[in-house]
Design an enzyme around this catalytic site. Structure first.
Site, PDB file in Angstrom:
ATOM      1  N   TYR A  57       0.847  -1.189   0.000  1.00 36.03           N
ATOM      2  CA  TYR A  57       0.000   0.000   0.000  1.00 36.03           C
ATOM      3  C   TYR A  57       0.882   1.237   0.000  1.00 36.03           C
ATOM      4  O   TYR A  57       1.891   1.296   0.711  1.00 36.03           O
ATOM      5  CB  TYR A  57      -0.895   0.028   1.250  1.00 36.03           C
ATOM      6  CG  TYR A  57      -1.657   1.328   1.396  1.00 36.03           C
ATOM      7  CD1 TYR A  57      -2.933   1.467   0.862  1.00 36.03           C
ATOM      8  CD2 TYR A  57      -1.073   2.430   2.026  1.00 36.03           C
ATOM      9  CE1 TYR A  57      -3.613   2.666   0.956  1.00 36.03           C
ATOM     10  CE2 TYR A  57      -1.744   3.635   2.123  1.00 36.03           C
ATOM     11  CZ  TYR A  57      -3.016   3.752   1.588  1.00 36.03           C
ATOM     12  OH  TYR A  57      -3.680   4.948   1.673  1.00 36.03           O
ATOM     13  N   GLU A 113      -3.356   7.696  -3.856  1.00 36.52           N
ATOM     14  CA  GLU A 113      -3.370   6.385  -3.224  1.00 36.52           C
ATOM     15  C   GLU A 113      -3.116   5.315  -4.282  1.00 36.52           C
ATOM     16  O   GLU A 113      -3.790   5.279  -5.311  1.00 36.52           O
ATOM     17  CB  GLU A 113      -4.721   6.152  -2.547  1.00 36.52           C
ATOM     18  CG  GLU A 113      -4.716   4.960  -1.611  1.00 36.52           C
ATOM     19  CD  GLU A 113      -6.043   4.816  -0.859  1.00 36.52           C
ATOM     20  OE1 GLU A 113      -7.092   4.793  -1.518  1.00 36.52           O
ATOM     21  OE2 GLU A 113      -6.016   4.727   0.384  1.00 36.52           O
TER      22      GLU A 113
END
Lengths: 395, 296
Positions: free
Chosen positions: A117, A205
């Site tokens: 991530y 993101e």
């Protein structure tokens, strides 16, 4: 402002940030052709909507069809595209009404070794940007933060200096990267941070950021939003805005200089100031009803703005009563009432209107309301206003 | 005493030749003249390129430095368009303004990040941006708030919101509590001055007996304020948090008022503040009563 994944990836590519090869498809034929052009034996077809959770999402029209699918042939690509394009995808983030899919992004399959991530946001407490990484790619970062906070790594960086290579290495070593992957991270992470600053992003993101079997780092997904206040210096980015992804009433309100958010309740609100507007919603809830919207009419509140605000509020069929809450400061209450009365005429009210005014020239303003002969209920204070508007629902 | 704004405050407005710059400069001048007649509290303004002129009796200068030298100003109120605001703030700090009040709404977050970083070693205090300003009732006001709703007294107000601050001042007035100083810190994600800075100033101000804190959804400034209150504030604190009904992921007007990733909810903020003894009103109609209760 949010943009689509395929747009975000095109921006990444321009900035030399590695992404898988991908092709945009707007028809089933284009999807089939895209598979052929990519030339890999496996491709991923991804619905392009602004909400997340697409992989787990399903289509209203085809309950077995996922929002993201793996395909192994042109024919398979075509069959899936037929079901996906023009259909409505419901995910955890779209709400029950879902979002219509008009575009697919067809990407080459990769040999993935690890999913990570990566996110970049502004840390308000620090007053600067921060890059966040975690070994738990594919999972919602909020969930990771809650369940295993030790797996969250972060580095704050100076907007002008960017992320230093040593900071990138720090993250990479903490994630147990191989030497080759560390070298790639040393290049990629500062690039991403630079991208964030240069484009006035609010959020970037990449979930997942993947490490391939040959230690390459690629952005498998890309989600980004930009600071609306900075769009004046990013004309090209501003053109990426997809109005079909936004609530039409909110777009219209924005054009009229109003700040509006549509909600599920039955009491429409028109308020001056964001804080007071939020408080008015809270007040309604506290008295047992639900607000139908947030609406900040701003400091001016002239006839045009109030008329437009009323129109937008009343277009929502769920609205059974309207509460106007104005604290007239610099803007005098009697001037507000003039605008209210004229807008009331312009719009043609069919539901009860309750008005709570306070501030400069309030006595005169209340008198004007009472003398107007219109069916407008005047309230003494906030509590009185809330009681009256809630009571009007049950009449 | 009060905080930030005192009898020695001398104000200029950056952007005074703009429509709202001039309008609010006039209002601030009127207010100061009422309480400190003839002292010239509002000294003039700055618009680059329009120096050596006058607008409605205000001298206009090309630079803040020039304005300071010629008028003795120590405070700047900024009402320039958003693209130029960061530059205006830094010019004011460089020219030695002690207090800089940025009213302008809509400054890019990245600009404020740069401003904050550039002002790290500056002694200037920045209030805002995107705020109503600062008022010490009965002395002077620097900002766009209506002066008359504030009465002189001994409660300090700190607020993220404009009209909600007016509402609070109004309610305080109705329960017989005036204000020492009321400060709007603004609704942007990055502000020059935060709750903690002002809690510290009010705590050490001999003319403030109690503090009213008005927060809203987004970020964690209220939770940090609660921690600070626990360890540093002995004066009674009351407050209100706006946005209890706001849905996640939606920006509620202010750029900073957004619940993201399950954080920044009103419920968390209220719980944090109550746990350190602050009296938090459930209803926006209860702010005055909450303060009264806290003072008992």
């Amino acid at each position: 402002m949010k943009i689509h994944e395929y747009q975000a990836k095109a921006l990444f590519r321009q900035s030399d940030i590695a992404v898988p090869r991908g092709i945009v498809a707007k028809t089933a034929d284009e999807a089939a052709a895209a598979f052929g052009e990519l030339g890999s034996d496996l491709a991923v077809m991804k619905s392009q909507i602004h909400a997340g959770g697409r992989g787990k999402g399903r289509f209203q029209e085809y309950p077995d069809q996922a929002g993201v699918v793996l395909v192994r042939s042109s024919e398979e690509a075509r069959e899936n595209a037929v079901r996906m394009l023009g259909s409505t995808l419901v995910t955890l983030q779209t709400g029950k009404d879902g979002k219509q899919v008009n575009t697919l992004f067809v990407e080459q399959g990769l040999k993935i070794a690890r999913e990570l991530y990566l996110g970049i946001v502004v840390d308000r407490a620090v007053g600067g940007p921060v890059v966040i990484m975690s070994s738990e790619g594919g999972m919602e970062i909020e969930k990771v933060a809650e369940e295993s906070p030790e797996k969250i790594l972060s580095e704050t960086f100076d907007a002008s200096q960017g992320l230093f290579p040593y900071q990138a290495r720090k993250l990479a070593y903490a994630l147990d990267f191989s030497s080759k992957a560390v070298r790639n991270a040393e290049k990629l992470l500062p690039q991403l941070c630079r991208f964030f600053v240069d484009n006035d992003c609010s959020m970037v993101e990449i979930n997942p950021l993947v490490l391939t079997e040959d230690d390459q780092l690629l952005a498998l997904d890309a989600k980004m939003s930009f600071d609306d206040n900075a769009m004046f210096r990013h004309k090209a980015l501003a053109e990426l805005r997809d109005l079909s992804e936004e609530d039409p009433a909110e777009v219209e309100a924005g054009e009229a200089g109003l700040s509006y958010v549509n909600l599920d309740g039955s009491i429409g609100c028109l308020v001056n100031g964001a804080g007071l507007a939020m408080s008015t919603m809270d007040l309604i809830k506290l008295h047992g009803a639900e607000p139908a919207n947030f609406l900040d009419v701003g400091g001016g509140a002239n006839v045009d703005q109030v008329t437009e605000a009323f129109r937008i509020i009343l277009r929502d069929d769920a609205v059974k009563a309207v509460l106007v809450n104005i604290f007239g400061g610099i803007m005098r209450c009697d001037v507000v009432v003039e605008a209210l009365l004229e807008a009331y005429e312009n719009v043609g009210f069919s539901v009860p209107l309750i008005v709570r005014l306070e501030g400069t020239n309030v006595e005169k303003a209340r008198q004007m309301l009472n003398d107007s002969g219109r069916d407008i209920i005047s309230a003494e204070d906030l509590t009185d206003a809330a009681q009256k508007v809630v009571a009007s629902l049950s009449v | 005493m009060s905080i930030l704004v005192t009898k020695s405050t001398r104000i200029i407005c950056q952007g005074i030749t703009g429509k709202s710059g001039l309008f609010h400069s006039q209002k601030c001048r009127e207010y100061a003249e009422e309480y400190q007649p003839g002292t010239g509290v509002f000294a003039g303004g700055v618009t680059p390129g329009k120096g050596d002129s006058e607008v409605d009796g205000f001298p206009v200068f090309n630079s803040v430095a020039e304005a300071r030298i010629k008028t003795g100003a120590n405070t700047s109120m900024i009402l320039v368009p958003p693209p130029f605001c960061a530059d205006a703030i830094l010019e004011a700090a460089d020219a030695g303004m002690q207090l800089i009040v940025a009213i302008t709404e809509g400054i890019p977050v990245m600009d404020m990040i740069r401003v904050r970083s550039a002002m790290k070693n500056s002694t200037a205090r920045l209030i805002g941006p995107n705020c109503p300003g600062v008022i010490t009732p009965g002395v002077a006001k620097i900002g766009i708030m209506p002066g008359y709703i504030h009465t002189p007294g001994r409660i300090g107000i700190i607020s993220k919101s404009g009209t909600l601050t007016y509402e609070a001042a109004w309610q305080l007035g109705r329960v017989g509590m005036g204000q020492s100083t009321a400060v709007g810190i603004g609704g942007d994600p990055i502000a020059g001055t935060n709750f903690i800075d002002l809690l510290a100033l009010f705590q050490s101000d001999p003319d403030t007996d109690g503090i009213m804190l008005i927060g809203e959804i987004g970020g964690s400034a209220e939770q940090e304020a609660a921690e600070y209150i626990q360890s540093h504030v002995t004066k009674p604190v009351a407050g209100f948090i706006a946005g209890q009904t706001a849905p996640p992921g939606k920006r509620m007007g202010h750029a900073g008022a957004i619940i993201s990733g399950g954080g920044g909810t009103a419920a968390e903020k209220i719980a944090a503040l109550r746990s350190v003894g602050a009296v938090i009103a459930d209803s926006p109609a209860g702010m005055g009563d909450a303060m009264k209760q806290a003072m008992q």
